[in-house]
Design an enzyme around this catalytic site. Structure first.
Site, short mmCIF file in Angstrom:
data_model
loop_
_atom_site.label_atom_id
_atom_site.label_comp_id
_atom_site.label_asym_id
_atom_site.label_seq_id
_atom_site.Cartn_x
_atom_site.Cartn_y
_atom_site.Cartn_z
N HIS A 92 0.81 -1.23 0.00
CA HIS A 92 0.00 0.00 0.00
C HIS A 92 0.84 1.28 0.00
O HIS A 92 0.28 2.35 0.18
CB HIS A 92 -0.92 0.05 1.22
CG HIS A 92 -1.95 -1.04 1.26
ND1 HIS A 92 -3.23 -0.88 0.81
CD2 HIS A 92 -1.86 -2.31 1.68
CE1 HIS A 92 -3.91 -2.01 0.98
NE2 HIS A 92 -3.09 -2.90 1.49
N LYS A 140 -9.09 13.21 5.05
CA LYS A 140 -8.16 12.08 4.97
C LYS A 140 -7.13 12.26 6.07
O LYS A 140 -7.08 13.31 6.71
CB LYS A 140 -7.47 12.04 3.61
CG LYS A 140 -6.91 13.40 3.17
CD LYS A 140 -6.33 13.39 1.76
CE LYS A 140 -7.35 13.45 0.67
NZ LYS A 140 -7.28 12.34 -0.24
N ARG A 141 -6.28 11.26 6.31
CA ARG A 141 -5.21 11.45 7.28
C ARG A 141 -4.35 12.65 6.90
O ARG A 141 -4.22 12.99 5.72
CB ARG A 141 -4.34 10.20 7.35
CG ARG A 141 -4.96 9.11 8.17
CD ARG A 141 -5.19 9.53 9.61
NE ARG A 141 -3.95 9.56 10.34
CZ ARG A 141 -3.62 8.71 11.30
NH1 ARG A 141 -4.46 7.77 11.67
NH2 ARG A 141 -2.45 8.79 11.91
N LYS A 154 0.02 14.42 1.13
CA LYS A 154 -1.36 14.65 0.68
C LYS A 154 -1.63 16.14 0.45
O LYS A 154 -2.63 16.52 -0.12
CB LYS A 154 -2.34 14.09 1.72
CG LYS A 154 -2.29 12.56 1.83
CD LYS A 154 -3.24 12.05 2.90
CE LYS A 154 -3.09 10.58 3.23
NZ LYS A 154 -3.73 9.66 2.27
N THR A 165 -9.12 6.11 -1.63
CA THR A 165 -10.44 5.49 -1.76
C THR A 165 -11.54 6.51 -1.44
O THR A 165 -12.66 6.37 -1.90
CB THR A 165 -10.59 4.27 -0.82
OG1 THR A 165 -10.03 4.61 0.45
CG2 THR A 165 -9.86 3.06 -1.38
N LYS A 221 -15.37 7.31 -3.05
CA LYS A 221 -16.60 7.49 -2.27
C LYS A 221 -17.27 8.80 -2.61
O LYS A 221 -18.51 8.88 -2.72
CB LYS A 221 -16.28 7.40 -0.77
CG LYS A 221 -15.82 6.01 -0.35
CD LYS A 221 -15.12 5.99 1.00
CE LYS A 221 -14.33 4.69 1.17
NZ LYS A 221 -13.35 4.72 2.28
C1 26Q Z 1 3.27 0.34 10.49
C2 26Q Z 1 4.20 0.04 11.50
C3 26Q Z 1 4.13 0.68 12.73
C4 26Q Z 1 3.12 1.59 12.96
C5 26Q Z 1 2.20 1.88 11.98
C6 26Q Z 1 2.29 1.27 10.73
C7 26Q Z 1 1.31 1.60 9.67
C8 26Q Z 1 -0.04 1.61 9.93
C9 26Q Z 1 -0.96 1.94 8.96
C10 26Q Z 1 1.72 1.90 8.38
C11 26Q Z 1 0.79 2.21 7.40
C12 26Q Z 1 -0.56 2.24 7.67
C13 26Q Z 1 -1.60 2.59 6.70
C14 26Q Z 1 -1.42 2.81 5.44
C15 26Q Z 1 -2.53 3.19 4.55
O1 26Q Z 1 -3.64 3.43 4.98
N1 26Q Z 1 -2.28 3.27 3.24
C16 26Q Z 1 -3.32 3.65 2.31
O2 26Q Z 1 -3.95 2.46 1.83
C17 26Q Z 1 -5.08 2.76 1.03
C18 26Q Z 1 -5.75 1.46 0.66
O3 26Q Z 1 -4.98 0.78 -0.29
C19 26Q Z 1 -4.68 3.56 -0.20
O4 26Q Z 1 -5.85 3.94 -0.87
C20 26Q Z 1 -3.89 4.81 0.21
O5 26Q Z 1 -3.39 5.45 -0.95
C21 26Q Z 1 -2.75 4.42 1.12
O6 26Q Z 1 -2.09 5.58 1.60
#
Ligand code: 26Q
Length: 800
Positions: A356, A544-545, A550, A651, A655
């Site tokens: 991702h 979004k986050r 972004k 995503t 939506k």
């Molecule tokens: C990893 C290790 C330690 C702490 C946190 C994490 C961690 C947690 C969540 C790393 C990444 C995430 C989340 C990533 C994420 O949400 N990515 C998004 O995924 C979506 C679904 O595929 C995409 O549409 C987005 O573009 C992408 O940013």
């Protein structure tokens, strides 16, 4: 299963009586809430039992979806909708003197995820269940999900999200299926007549107790489970007589607390990865418990694990569950007695991985030392996987010898989780066409050369039934009036709406519906923010986050530019309401500064009579699924303005499109595919594409030069520098933009500004705008999770 209103009433009355001892006249909303959930839960359980029965007859391949995050959102409306019970329940509740909408609003959002990745897992679970696939989700039952956000003087504050008290009704504890997980200790190798055996000694044990959350499909027989693991001290430890007899009662409780800490809280970071010990334990905890369950279930139905890849696929949602690779190896080698080669073949043919992100700071790497300390056996397996992989490359791909140090699974004393996944899994996919191309040609290029065909794409999809039918009933009812209700199970049928593109009555009606949804959001804003926004203004949304890539800051700079143009240069614009919603990772300073900047901008603009009626800026605190469900139906512009090449897919863009918003975006992630669906006339694209971004980086990005040469940029930055925002100091923001903005906001600013002006012009022509809106809805069918899940099934999950 279509209970009548009177049946439901009887069941509610009975539940109120048994659970609380009250009759409806004396019950509180809270008690009615508990009863409604209990009644719905009992329908789900019965349906689940029937489904499990039917599964015995058909031996479909099982899909196991491993994800550290499942952002499920509220369940009550979703379940009632999927079970076709919503109107009967509404009436039953109302005849007992309560209001179902009030009950809906009492349900907390289980915030078991950070953002897109977690929500995607839930969207896929909804779709797979409706499509009748046996799909089990595995994750952690975090006691505290993503923090609740409050804004105090513009600064984000985080508060614990205690969702279980009212959200726990959906969870069924399954003590009978608890598992044991082993940490720490050391491994001993022993040779005997059977060969080498490895023994893990002196470990400590944590108990994993599953809590099942049932999910019904829409009009389907299937009820699948999301299994959430809770960490506990092993029962024997709590009653350890030795400890007690030594008088170490409190110490024993401490041990319990230590074990329980594993499932205490979701890590709220989704940007840069910090190698936190507890996070590693969380990962192994849920991976090990889930794999033990999967193996046990397989062996219940099969005499051997030899056919595991034919009967099960285990999907790894990003690298967070990458320990599936060594853990499955461990079970096959140590517990089932397989030879390495067979174990490796079975492991590789069972595991698939979705990536991702391509941003290097977000790629998971762990210190080898941490691994060795907490997961000694797993570490020895990873080392052996790495040794064999490196040897294979060296022997059979001599052209890659020079790349081996970056391709290896272990390097610089770190375990590289993405490399582990790419080496082991039989399928690796990206989440949009562009993202998957970047994986193939850049991030995983060397692997693509030696594993041809392994890398593929499945463009993300969304649970359209939730995001349209449940959240925007006015629109989905009207679509049904126009094209029938076939789209609910066949989203391509939305294309039929194109027949109405020139029907002004239809277009006007669409605008009326949008206005209704905007009024509803305006009402919420008035209560939540104490600010009145004009529902007839253009609602321009970026939710979004919060991340530098972004580029929420570029949006804010442009708003500041508009403000100065109106105030100082007599510009008049189409009235706009800019809406933001975003959580920042608590330790991400720049993200929090950007929130402070947006809030300060809003404070100045919202009270300045010079721009009254033209400009409002709203920061909606605590952005989460339930808030998104109110915002998307009201959105008119969907801001998707990441630097090209950085947003894997997005995503929220899908939506909002489905709800008739027009995308204002860069050629990034799934925006490109939205562009392909609607055509250039129905989307606002601006800025550098990926090639141009790379070229600019090579040529040297010169933000100071842009500051000198672009009077608009200079005006905004100088205004900020000179204390224009209530005298607040935003040197951090100015410094960032001029010196360290890797995402080159200033390089895209002019193009963004011009496109924003064009957006305003188009909006003045309501008929044209509404036509574009309709064509966006008509083009949104492709982004249904039904399509995405079917692609996973056809191209990934059916193979091995
Ligand atoms: C990893 C290790 C330690 C702490 C946190 C994490 C961690 C947690 C969540 C790393 C990444 C995430 C989340 C990533 C994420 O949400 N990515 C998004 O995924 C979506 C679904 O595929 C995409 O549409 C987005 O573009 C992408 O940013």
């Amino acid at each position: 299963m279509n209970p009548s209103v009177s049946t439901l009433k009887d069941e509610l009355i009975q539940t109120l009586k048994t659970n609380y001892g009250y009759s409806p006249e004396d019950a509180t909303d809270r008690q009615m809430y508990g009863s409604v959930l209990t009644v719905v839960q009992s329908y789900l359980s019965r349906k689940r039992a029937d489904y499990l029965d039917s599964l015995k007859q058909n031996d479909k391949k099982r899909i196991y979806y491993m994800s550290m995050e499942f952002l499920v959102g509220r369940s009550l409306r979703n379940n009632l909708y999927n079970l076709n019970m919503e109107s009967a329940m509404k009436q039953a509740v109302s005849e007992l003197g309560f209001d179902l909408e009030t009950i809906y609003d009492m349900e907390p959002d289980p915030g078991l995820g950070n953002g897109g990745l977690g929500r995607l897992a839930s969207c896929y679970m909804d779709a797979a269940t409706t499509l009748e696939y046996p799909f089990t989700g595995f994750s952690i039952r975090y006691e505290f999900g993503i923090f609740r956000q409050k804004i105090v003087d513009g600064w984000q504050m985080e508060f614990p999200d205690d969702w279980l008290e009212l959200g726990g009704y959906w969870l069924t504890p399954r003590n009978d299926e608890a598992m044991e997980i082993h940490f720490d200790g050391h491994v001993e190798e022993k040779w005997d007549e059977h060969g080498l055996t490895t023994i893990h000694r002196d470990y400590y044990t944590v108990r994993a107790v599953p809590y099942d959350l049932m999910i019904s499909g829409k009009d389907s027989k299937t009820v699948n489970c999301l299994r959430l693991w809770r960490a506990e001290a092993p029962t024997s430890q709590s009653f350890d007589m030795h400890t007690f007899s030594r008088g170490e009662y409190v110490k024993s409780m401490e041990e319990d607390a230590k074990a329980e800490s594993i499932s205490k809280v979701l890590y709220p970071a989704d940007d840069h990865i910090e190698g936190k010990r507890l996070r590693l334990k969380q990962q192994y905890f849920f991976v090990s418990a889930s794999l033990q369950t999967i193996i046990r279930e397989h062996l219940r139905n099969n005499p051997t694990l030899d056919n595991l890849p034919e009967k099960a696929v285990i999907h790894i949602n990003d690298t967070h569950p990458a320990l599936c690779v060594p853990e499955l190896m461990r079970i096959l080698l140590d517990e089932c007695g397989y030879e390495w080669e067979t174990a490796w073949e079975l492991t590789c043919r069972t595991l698939a991985y979705t990536n991702h992100t391509v941003m290097s700071e977000a790629l998971e790497r762990w210190d080898l030392g941490l691994f060795e300390q907490h997961l000694p056996r797993i570490t020895s397996i990873i080392k052996e996987i790495n040794r064999r992989f490196c040897k294979d490359v060296f022997d059979f791909h001599p052209e890659k010898r020079g790349q081996l140090s970056s391709m290896a699974i272990i390097g610089d004393n770190q375990v590289r989780m993405a490399n582990l996944c790419v080496v082991a899994c039989y399928s690796v996919n990206g989440v949009s066409a562009l993202h998957s191309d970047i994986l193939k040609n850049d991030l995983f290029k060397d692997y693509n050369d030696i594993f041809p065909g392994k890398l593929t794409n499945v463009t993300n999809g969304i649970a359209s039934r939730r995001w349209l039918c449940q959240d925007n009933p006015l629109l989905s009812d009207y679509i049904t009036e126009l094209i029938g209700d076939g789209f609910v199970h066949d989203w391509d049928q939305l294309a039929k709406l194109r027949d109405f593109a020139d029907d002004s009555a239809v277009l006007r009606k669409l605008a009326d519906i949008k206005l209704e949804n905007k009024k509803r959001l305006a009402k919420y804003i008035s209560t939540a923010n104490g600010i009145n926004v004009d529902p007839s203004s253009l609602f321009d949304v970026q939710v979004k986050r919060l991340h530098e890539y972004k580029r929420q800051l570029m949006n804010a700079l442009h708003i500041c530019h508009l403000y100065l143009q109106i105030k100082n240069h007599g510009l008049t614009i189409q009235p706009r309401t800019f809406l933001f919603g975003a959580k920042a990772s608590p330790g991400y300073y720049m993200a929090k500064e950007i929130i402070r900047f947006i809030c300060a901008l809003g404070d100045v603009i919202n009270r300045d009579p010079a721009v009254k009626g033209m400009l409002k800026v709203i920061f909606l605190a605590d952005y989460k699924v339930s808030l998104a469900e109110m915002i998307y139906p009201a959105a008119e512009i969907s801001e998707q303005i990441s630097q090209a090449g950085k947003e894997a897919s997005g995503t929220g863009n899908m939506k909002m499109m489905l709800n008739g918003a027009l995308t204002l975006g860069t050629m990034d992630g799934a925006n490109i595919e939205i562009y392909n669906q609607v055509g250039p006339d129905n989307i606002f694209i601006f800025g550098m594409d990926t090639d141009q971004v790379n070229q600019t980086r090579l040529n040297g990005y010169n933000p100071r030069g842009l500051y000198e040469s672009d009077p608009h940029i200079r005006e905004v930055l100088d205004f900020v520098r000179d204390g224009g925002l209530d005298g607040k100091n935003f040197d951090s923001i100015r410094e960032y933009l001029l010196n360290s903005d890797t995402y080159m906001s200033l390089a895209d600013f002019d193009s963004y500004r011009q496109m924003q002006a064009h957006v305003g012009d188009v909006y003045r022509d309501a008929e044209t705008w509404n036509r574009m809106s309709l064509l966006n809805i008509a083009g949104a069918g492709y982004f249904s999770a039904d399509r995405a899940v079917q692609e996973y099934v056809d191209h990934i999950w059916s193979n091995q």
